[in-house]
Structure formats: structure tokens, C-alpha cells
Design a protein around this motif. Sequence first.
Motif: not given
Length: 169
Positions: A59-64, A72-75, A120-130, A141-147
Motif C-alpha cells: 500500500s505504501l508503494r501505491l501511495l508513492a 493528491v491523496t491523504t497518505p 490520522l496521527d500516522a499521516v506525516p510519517d506515512i507521507a515521509a515514507a512514501a 540508508d536514511d531513506a530506508k530508516f524513514t520507510v
Amino acid sequence: MRVYLPCTLLVLATAVEAGELGPAPLTGYAVTPALTEWYASGDTEELEYVALTEAARASLRLLAADRAGGVVTTPRRVVVAAEVPEGSVSAGVDLEERARVRLAQPIPLAKVAAVHIDDLDAVPDIAAAAAALPAADAGDDDAKFTVDGAEAHELMWFATQEIPDLLDS
């Protein structure tokens, strides 16, 4: 057989309008013989959690992909759990994706058992991960940590009758 289908809010809204998840073929995640063999010490509940987690990653890959395409969608990661006949599911042999299955037919909404979605509290982290996913795939590696941080958020469970409320939020 319980199958976990990666989704987004936009795909879920389209499925509600159409009355089914599709078009086929669909990629899902389930407790497959390969997953059971690999995770031999796990009980059914643990194995289903592994399949759900794999679907959440998809699902995260679909968002990305939506983000890269300018959609534009809510992540929020969305996973639809459905009950399907075992004969309609074919398991792959990819050792990296032991839980991945293919479904040859669309899934009628009547077969949906539940929907799992980020709070909804996860939205900022999911947006950053996508946003970080392409760099993570390239080895950053930093991006992997974010994902990986997206997985710190548990998906919430919703009954099928709550889907319209989810789409309105």
C-alpha cells in the motif's frame, strides 16, 4: 481463505462505486504454504499479521506511485481483508515475497471482511515514507530508516459498514 489486498483511499472509493475491487488480476497477500514453511514457529494469527504487514508495505508503494504521478491523496496505508475461495488464489514462488498471491477475479465488496487503515496521527510519517521510498530503493540508508518508520504505526481495524465514514474522513 483470508487475503489482504493493498489499497489506497482512492482505490477504495472506486471499489465502493463499482461494487468490487478490481480489475483482475489482483495482487494480494495471504498465509501461503511458502510463508508457513518459512515461519514454521508461527501460529495462524502471527502468519496473518505477516501477510497484513506485507500488504501494508505494498500500500505504501501505491501511495508513492500516486505521489510520483501527481495524484493528491491523504497518505494513509489501506489494506482490505477479504474472504475468497482457495481455488481463486495462486501463490507465487518469489522467496522475497512468500505471502504474495494473485487473484484472477475481481473481489466483490460482499467478500470484504474488514478494512485496515492508518490512523490520522500516522499521516506525516506515512507521507515521509512514501516520499523516501525511491531513495530507499536506491540504497539510501536514511531513506530506508524513514520507510521503516512507517511500520511503527499499527493499522486500525474497521468493519465493512464503516467504509463510507473512512472515505469521508
